[in-house]
Design a protein around this motif. Structure first.
Motif, PDB file in Angstrom:
ATOM      1  N   ALA A   1       0.759  -1.432   0.099  1.00 19.69           N
ATOM      2  CA  ALA A   1      -0.036  -0.039  -0.151  1.00 19.69           C
ATOM      3  C   ALA A   1       0.573   1.036  -0.280  1.00 19.69           C
ATOM      4  O   ALA A   1       0.810   2.235  -0.317  1.00 19.69           O
ATOM      5  N   VAL A   2       1.973   1.595   0.993  1.00 18.33           N
ATOM      6  CA  VAL A   2       3.097   2.465   0.486  1.00 18.33           C
ATOM      7  C   VAL A   2       3.347   2.828  -0.668  1.00 18.33           C
ATOM      8  O   VAL A   2       3.711   3.155  -1.229  1.00 18.33           O
ATOM      9  N   VAL A   3       3.576   0.905  -1.316  1.00 18.89           N
ATOM     10  CA  VAL A   3       4.456   1.255  -2.331  1.00 18.89           C
ATOM     11  C   VAL A   3       3.471   2.157  -3.180  1.00 18.89           C
ATOM     12  O   VAL A   3       3.645   3.542  -4.265  1.00 18.89           O
ATOM     13  N   ARG A   4       1.853   1.794  -3.415  1.00 17.27           N
ATOM     14  CA  ARG A   4       1.445   2.072  -4.505  1.00 17.27           C
ATOM     15  C   ARG A   4       1.471   3.995  -4.096  1.00 17.27           C
ATOM     16  O   ARG A   4       1.138   4.252  -5.232  1.00 17.27           O
ATOM     17  N   LEU A   5       0.967   4.252  -2.359  1.00 14.57           N
ATOM     18  CA  LEU A   5       0.529   5.688  -2.696  1.00 14.57           C
ATOM     19  C   LEU A   5       2.049   6.346  -3.422  1.00 14.57           C
ATOM     20  O   LEU A   5       1.816   7.131  -3.952  1.00 14.57           O
ATOM     21  N   ALA A   6       2.794   5.400  -2.834  1.00 16.70           N
ATOM     22  CA  ALA A   6       4.379   6.194  -3.544  1.00 16.70           C
ATOM     23  C   ALA A   6       4.350   6.789  -4.884  1.00 16.70           C
ATOM     24  O   ALA A   6       4.532   7.605  -5.582  1.00 16.70           O
ATOM     25  N   ARG A   7       3.800   5.937  -5.133  1.00 15.84           N
ATOM     26  CA  ARG A   7       3.504   5.681  -7.019  1.00 15.84           C
ATOM     27  C   ARG A   7       2.888   6.949  -7.459  1.00 15.84           C
ATOM     28  O   ARG A   7       3.092   7.375  -8.515  1.00 15.84           O
ATOM     29  N   GLU A   8       1.665   7.250  -7.111  1.00 14.81           N
ATOM     30  CA  GLU A   8       0.624   8.274  -7.371  1.00 14.81           C
ATOM     31  C   GLU A   8       1.246   9.205  -6.687  1.00 14.81           C
ATOM     32  O   GLU A   8       0.737  10.140  -7.919  1.00 14.81           O
ATOM     33  N   THR A   9       1.762   9.287  -6.003  1.00 14.93           N
ATOM     34  CA  THR A   9       2.529  10.911  -5.496  1.00 14.93           C
ATOM     35  C   THR A   9       3.486  11.281  -5.780  1.00 14.93           C
ATOM     36  O   THR A   9       4.391  11.911  -6.515  1.00 14.93           O
ATOM     37  N   GLY A  10       3.774   9.457  -7.093  1.00 18.13           N
ATOM     38  CA  GLY A  10       5.566  10.160  -7.839  1.00 18.13           C
ATOM     39  C   GLY A  10       7.063  10.548  -6.498  1.00 18.13           C
ATOM     40  O   GLY A  10       8.004  10.847  -6.677  1.00 18.13           O
TER      41      GLY A  10
END
Lengths: 469, 469
Positions: free
Chosen positions: A53-62
């Protein structure tokens, strides 16, 4: 919109987002002070799903992600750069032993478990997990995997890569690859575990591992011999191998200069009366009960007869065994007693170790007259830590200013032997730019293709391993 | 324009382009007759540069390339499909031993050298290259690498992958990657040799390799024990491991049915008087001179006392040793004496071998009543060749018609143990479509990403390993 730390807190809970820059400082600074990073957030997920979930958030925010284990790395591969936009993702909360199978000789555990936990879990079922590194209570299995750690038992057992049966990895797009197999043989397609192992967090985030266990040695013999030159050290190693074969589990070379610093640090006398120029620390071990001390005694007596060794001591108790190893293990820390030092983690073919040490010694002295080389380490696998202490009459800062120049000189000698400039500590940020001089264009291109295939947006540990184009 | 064969002849010389379909037939047909391929040309380059030139020509013309070693593979990975447009590239002319270093324990050689050449080159300098496969005089090092071959010495030494120090590979775009290092440790970036090893010629064409050598054993003991069940076979293996640790270099299980066929094939009596239901072939070896026969005798006597074994024989000469192994090595060939057979190369965790054999046996009989399972192989590493002979009263063709159904049944049992359906023979064309049922979507996607990264035009061995989307 919530801030990035707030959104991370929704995933892992507020207590597992550490405020930056303080109290997150221990996560952001490399232990030796070579790298000082900044981060938008430091986050400690408690499960593989939370990591995803952290990685998906990071991806979303760049936001780039820097995975970190025990932060004991020596090349700056686990700390973010100074731009301040990254999420530092610490795996240390994920430290469960998931399964131990003494019959199948396998251990499955979280990536944030420490090396010491892994070794103890094996010992609890009368097995050995052989990786042996000084910071075992702090360094994590995930960090050991990411850096393909080496250490003191490579000669007999191999590096971290050799112990991997399966991995669980969170990919750059937030998916989870469950490759946690405990099979000894599996040829169903490309071997993905070897792609992620040693990739220093740049291709995926290792969250779990299935590792091989080994039989515990029932007999151990440890001895220290004095020798005149690296050549005689190698001759002694060959003799030991000819006599004891795969029972030779360690063959470490140490120069007199290093032993003297270690003796000072440990508050002990030098262990051999002849004050030899070089020392070889030998360990034999066997899973069968065996009179290994007698074997070692005979090998070393023969070495004296053949004028390979000047004198020796063989440990006659567990405490004398620990004392001999204490000298070897003090090698890194005690070098501070001689002022500043410039370090190199290099490897050459085993037969070339003596010539390499001689030529690198000469080259270092030509570069900075009066400097004091302290080449020590794994004679048996060709991996020498070519550390160099400053001249006695030089300012530490002036010596450190010569870091890159000295690197170029020592690595130039490594190149003559077709060696490695990053034998067991990895590339990280420290040696990234050096890769352009030691890797072919073809090889760098292949590495970049792997990176693009698995992390096309470049979010995972940017700035580590791959030099800028 | 010249034809493709003409243009290939300009690269390798006219005598090294073999006319198709005849006399190229030995290159185009899989030895067991399972795969019959067609090709636009069969070409035998004599150097890495010629391989690269062939690949560049293939790329220019859009012709797929199928690399081939000794054509002894068991999964159709080395023969082209039936479309007829491919270039079959045989590596067998490239068979030089390039360098042997007994000090560093390394061997550098062309990919087309046979396994027997590699073993002899090691023996000539008193070293061991441990890979041990029945077709050693024909199979090539390149084929062993491409398939990550296993064989009879995995328990002690590992699979082919574990012996690789460096590779030379011609890439899909015709460039040459020179990764021929002989270092024991090298962490300068991603480990590319592990990407190409086991990739069955689909990511690059291996043209050379640097391999590890080992000390030659000075003592060997070989024995054969009769046991009642796979459970007692496993108990005996555990006992041997507990007593002799890493000196246990082989532990092969053989059913009575297999031994009877082998005895018929070899024209010999069964070697144990008690006619046990199962046999375990044990080998101990040591690089130190040691009374291993005594150790084995003791282990087997203890096993009888504990009712694990019914009787045993320990070889007392090199010729009796060879006789014991002859039974094991006859296992594949002799099965033809019982008519048609359906074969499976599977692996489960070692501790699960008995339960797997029992359940797979039941499942096979439920699928084809009267069929005769002959599960044999590497007890010590969990890799069982679950071969099944036809019922005595069935037509061979009728039994072979049940191939896919039987596969599904046996592989279903493998899945219960989280096992592998391609343990040591690879995937090739034979098991390609099965991967969709045993690999996650994530894993197949990762494999496809590697393929796209390294062979974006899909010219290298198309149809092998990766199932169609």
């Amino acid at each position: 919109m919530n801030s990035l730390p707030d959104r991370l807190a929704q995933i892992v809970g507020p207590s597992n987002v550490i405020p930056t820059p303080e109290p997150a400082s221990p996560y952001l600074n490399e232990r030796r002070g070579l790298f000082h990073g900044r981060a938008a957030a430091v986050v400690r997920p408690g499960s593989t799903e939370e990591v995803a979930a952290v990685v998906r958030l990071a991806r979303e925010t760049g936001a780039p992600i820097v995975p970190q284990g025990g932060n004991t790395g020596l090349v700056g591969g686990g700390v973010p750069d100074e731009q301040g936009g990254a999420i530092l993702l610490s795996l240390t909360r994920m430290n469960r032993i998931r399964a131990v199978d003494p019959e199948g000789n396998t251990l499955v555990l979280d990536a944030g478990a420490t090396l010491a936990q892994a070794r103890r879990a094996a010992e609890d079922v009368d097995r050995l997990f052989p990786l042996s590194l000084a910071p075992e209570e702090t360094c994590t299995i995930g960090g050991n995997l990411a850096s393909n750690a080496g250490g003191l038992a490579v000669l007999a057992y191999g590096s971290m890569r050799d112990f991997v049966l399966g991995l669980e990895v969170v990919l750059a797009d937030g998916r989870i690859w469950n490759g946690l197999r405990t099979l000894r043989k599996d040829n169903t397609g490309y071997d993905l575990k070897h792609v992620f192992t040693g990739s220093e967090g740049t291709l995926g985030i290792i969250t779990g591992a299935a590792l091989k266990l080994f039989a515990r040695p029932r007999a151990v013999a440890t001895g220290l011999a004095g020798v005149a030159t690296p050549e005689t050290a190698l001759a002694l190693f060959r003799r030991a191998r000819a006599e004891a074969g795969p029972m030779v589990t360690a063959a470490e070379i140490i120069p007199a200069f290093g032993m003297e610093l270690a003796a000072m640090k440990l508050g002990r006398e030098l262990p051999l009366p002849s004050a030899p120029a070089w020392y070889v620390l030998l360990e034999f071990s066997s899973v069968s009960p065996a009179a290994l001390t007698d074997v070692m005694q005979r090998v070393l007596e023969d070495a004296i007869e053949e004028r390979e060794a000047s004198d020796f001591v063989v440990a006659n108790s567990e405490s004398s065994r620990k004392t001999l190893w204490a000298f070897r293990e003090a090698m890194s820390d005690s070098q501070g007693l001689a002022g500043a030092s410039i370090k190199h983690d290099v490897a050459v073919p085993v037969a070339d170790v003596p010539a390499f040490i001689r030529q690198a010694h000469e080259a270092a002295l030509a570069c900075v007259p009066g400097c004091r080389p302290c080449p020590f380490g794994h004679l048996g696998d060709g991996n020498i830590h070519f550390n160099i202490s400053q001249p006695e009459d030089m300012a530490p800062e002036a010596f450190i200013d010569r870091w890159e120049e000295m690197n170029a000189v020592v690595h130039g000698v490594v190149a003559r032997f077709n060696g490695s400039i990053a034998a067991e500590h990895g590339v990280g940020r420290l040696k990234r730019d050096l890769l352009t001089s030691v890797k072919s264009e073809v090889e760098l291109d292949l590495m970049r293709r792997l990176k693009s295939a698995l992390d096309p947006e470049g979010l995972l540990n940017p700035g580590v391993i791959l030099p800028p184009r």
